[in-house]
Design a protein around this motif. Structure first.
Motif, mmCIF file in Angstrom:
data_model
loop_
_atom_site.group_PDB
_atom_site.id
_atom_site.type_symbol
_atom_site.label_atom_id
_atom_site.label_comp_id
_atom_site.label_asym_id
_atom_site.label_seq_id
_atom_site.Cartn_x
_atom_site.Cartn_y
_atom_site.Cartn_z
ATOM 1 N N MET A 14 0.854 -1.182 0.000
ATOM 2 C CA MET A 14 0.000 0.000 0.000
ATOM 3 C C MET A 14 0.896 1.240 0.000
ATOM 4 O O MET A 14 1.857 1.319 0.756
ATOM 5 N N SER A 15 0.546 2.206 -0.848
ATOM 6 C CA SER A 15 1.351 3.418 -0.960
ATOM 7 C C SER A 15 1.080 4.365 0.208
ATOM 8 O O SER A 15 0.082 4.234 0.928
ATOM 9 N N ALA A 16 1.944 5.338 0.374
ATOM 10 C CA ALA A 16 1.784 6.334 1.437
ATOM 11 C C ALA A 16 0.501 7.147 1.223
ATOM 12 O O ALA A 16 -0.185 7.483 2.188
ATOM 13 N N GLU A 17 0.167 7.429 -0.053
ATOM 14 C CA GLU A 17 -1.051 8.185 -0.352
ATOM 15 C C GLU A 17 -2.290 7.401 0.053
ATOM 16 O O GLU A 17 -3.245 7.957 0.599
ATOM 17 N N GLU A 18 -2.265 6.096 -0.225
ATOM 18 C CA GLU A 18 -3.398 5.250 0.156
ATOM 19 C C GLU A 18 -3.535 5.169 1.676
ATOM 20 O O GLU A 18 -4.647 5.212 2.205
ATOM 21 N N GLU A 19 -2.414 5.065 2.368
ATOM 22 C CA GLU A 19 -2.446 5.031 3.828
ATOM 23 C C GLU A 19 -2.986 6.342 4.388
ATOM 24 O O GLU A 19 -3.771 6.331 5.341
ATOM 25 N N ASP A 20 -2.569 7.478 3.808
ATOM 26 C CA ASP A 20 -3.082 8.783 4.239
ATOM 27 C C ASP A 20 -4.583 8.871 4.024
ATOM 28 O O ASP A 20 -5.307 9.380 4.883
ATOM 29 N N LEU A 21 -5.053 8.396 2.877
ATOM 30 C CA LEU A 21 -6.483 8.428 2.579
ATOM 31 C C LEU A 21 -7.264 7.598 3.594
ATOM 32 O O LEU A 21 -8.262 8.061 4.149
ATOM 33 N N LEU A 22 -6.813 6.382 3.850
ATOM 34 C CA LEU A 22 -7.510 5.518 4.812
ATOM 35 C C LEU A 22 -7.512 6.114 6.216
ATOM 36 O O LEU A 22 -8.530 6.073 6.914
ATOM 37 N N ALA A 23 -6.400 6.694 6.623
ATOM 38 C CA ALA A 23 -6.329 7.327 7.946
ATOM 39 C C ALA A 23 -7.272 8.517 8.029
ATOM 40 O O ALA A 23 -7.947 8.719 9.052
ATOM 41 N N THR A 24 -7.346 9.291 6.965
ATOM 42 C CA THR A 24 -8.241 10.452 6.938
ATOM 43 C C THR A 24 -9.700 10.002 6.983
ATOM 44 O O THR A 24 -10.508 10.587 7.708
ATOM 45 N N ILE A 25 -10.035 8.966 6.233
ATOM 46 C CA ILE A 25 -11.410 8.447 6.242
ATOM 47 C C ILE A 25 -11.794 8.011 7.653
ATOM 48 O O ILE A 25 -12.872 8.362 8.156
ATOM 49 N N GLU A 26 -10.934 7.252 8.300
ATOM 50 C CA GLU A 26 -11.214 6.778 9.657
ATOM 51 C C GLU A 26 -11.383 7.938 10.623
ATOM 52 O O GLU A 26 -12.298 7.939 11.459
ATOM 53 N N ALA A 27 -10.513 8.930 10.532
ATOM 54 C CA ALA A 27 -10.586 10.085 11.432
ATOM 55 C C ALA A 27 -11.876 10.863 11.205
ATOM 56 O O ALA A 27 -12.526 11.293 12.177
ATOM 57 N N ILE A 28 -12.267 11.041 9.968
ATOM 58 C CA ILE A 28 -13.505 11.764 9.658
ATOM 59 C C ILE A 28 -14.712 11.010 10.195
ATOM 60 O O ILE A 28 -15.596 11.592 10.813
ATOM 61 N N ARG A 29 -14.748 9.711 9.988
ATOM 62 C CA ARG A 29 -15.901 8.924 10.447
ATOM 63 C C ARG A 29 -16.004 8.902 11.966
ATOM 64 O O ARG A 29 -17.092 8.767 12.509
ATOM 65 N N ARG A 30 -14.883 9.049 12.658
ATOM 66 C CA ARG A 30 -14.929 9.120 14.127
ATOM 67 C C ARG A 30 -15.563 10.430 14.613
ATOM 68 O O ARG A 30 -16.047 10.506 15.727
ATOM 69 N N LEU A 31 -15.554 11.450 13.767
ATOM 70 C CA LEU A 31 -16.130 12.743 14.147
ATOM 71 C C LEU A 31 -17.648 12.700 14.252
ATOM 72 O O LEU A 31 -18.244 13.472 15.003
ATOM 73 N N ASP A 32 -18.290 11.824 13.470
ATOM 74 C CA ASP A 32 -19.751 11.758 13.444
ATOM 75 C C ASP A 32 -20.160 10.322 13.119
ATOM 76 O O ASP A 32 -19.929 9.851 12.009
ATOM 77 N N SER A 33 -20.764 9.649 14.062
ATOM 78 C CA SER A 33 -21.127 8.236 13.893
ATOM 79 C C SER A 33 -22.179 8.024 12.805
ATOM 80 O O SER A 33 -22.372 6.906 12.344
ATOM 81 N N ARG A 34 -22.850 9.093 12.373
ATOM 82 C CA ARG A 34 -23.868 8.964 11.324
ATOM 83 C C ARG A 34 -23.266 8.878 9.931
ATOM 84 O O ARG A 34 -23.955 8.532 8.973
#
Length: 96
Positions: free
Chosen positions: A1-21
């Motif tokens: 997995m590339s660094a860009e893909e890892e950044d994207l996945l980390a950002t997605i997870e962080a965003i989803r933690r902000l709002d459970s909906r």
């Protein structure tokens, strides 16, 4: 997995933690806009291989539910919708 893909996945997870909906698709859309990967529904659908209608529906919900996004432009013929993180969305995403 590339660094860009890892950044994207980390950002997605962080965003989803902000709002459970937020759905997984919501998280990917918000991350893509935040990281300047895609700012319109057609490009997003093509890049992530998701039906354009699903992306339009999710983007529409993100403009209403919680006001995460603002619609910048909408093309009537193609339904391509250009979006940007709203002021309320930027405030929520500021700590990422």
């Amino acid at each position: 997995m590339s660094a860009e893909e890892e950044d994207l996945l980390a950002t997605i997870e962080a965003i989803r933690r902000l709002d459970s909906r937020l759905s997984p698709l919501d998280g990917v859309i918000l991350a893509a806009v935040t990281l300047d990967i895609a700012d319109d529904t057609r490009s997003f659908a093509r890049l992530f291989e998701v039906e354009h209608a699903l992306v339009i529906r999710a983007a529409h919900e993100l403009t209403e539910q919680g006001r995460w996004l603002d619609v910048v432009e909408r093309q009537a013929r193609t339904q391509r919708t250009k979006v940007a993180i709203s002021e309320a969305g930027r405030a929520r995403l500021a700590d990422l």
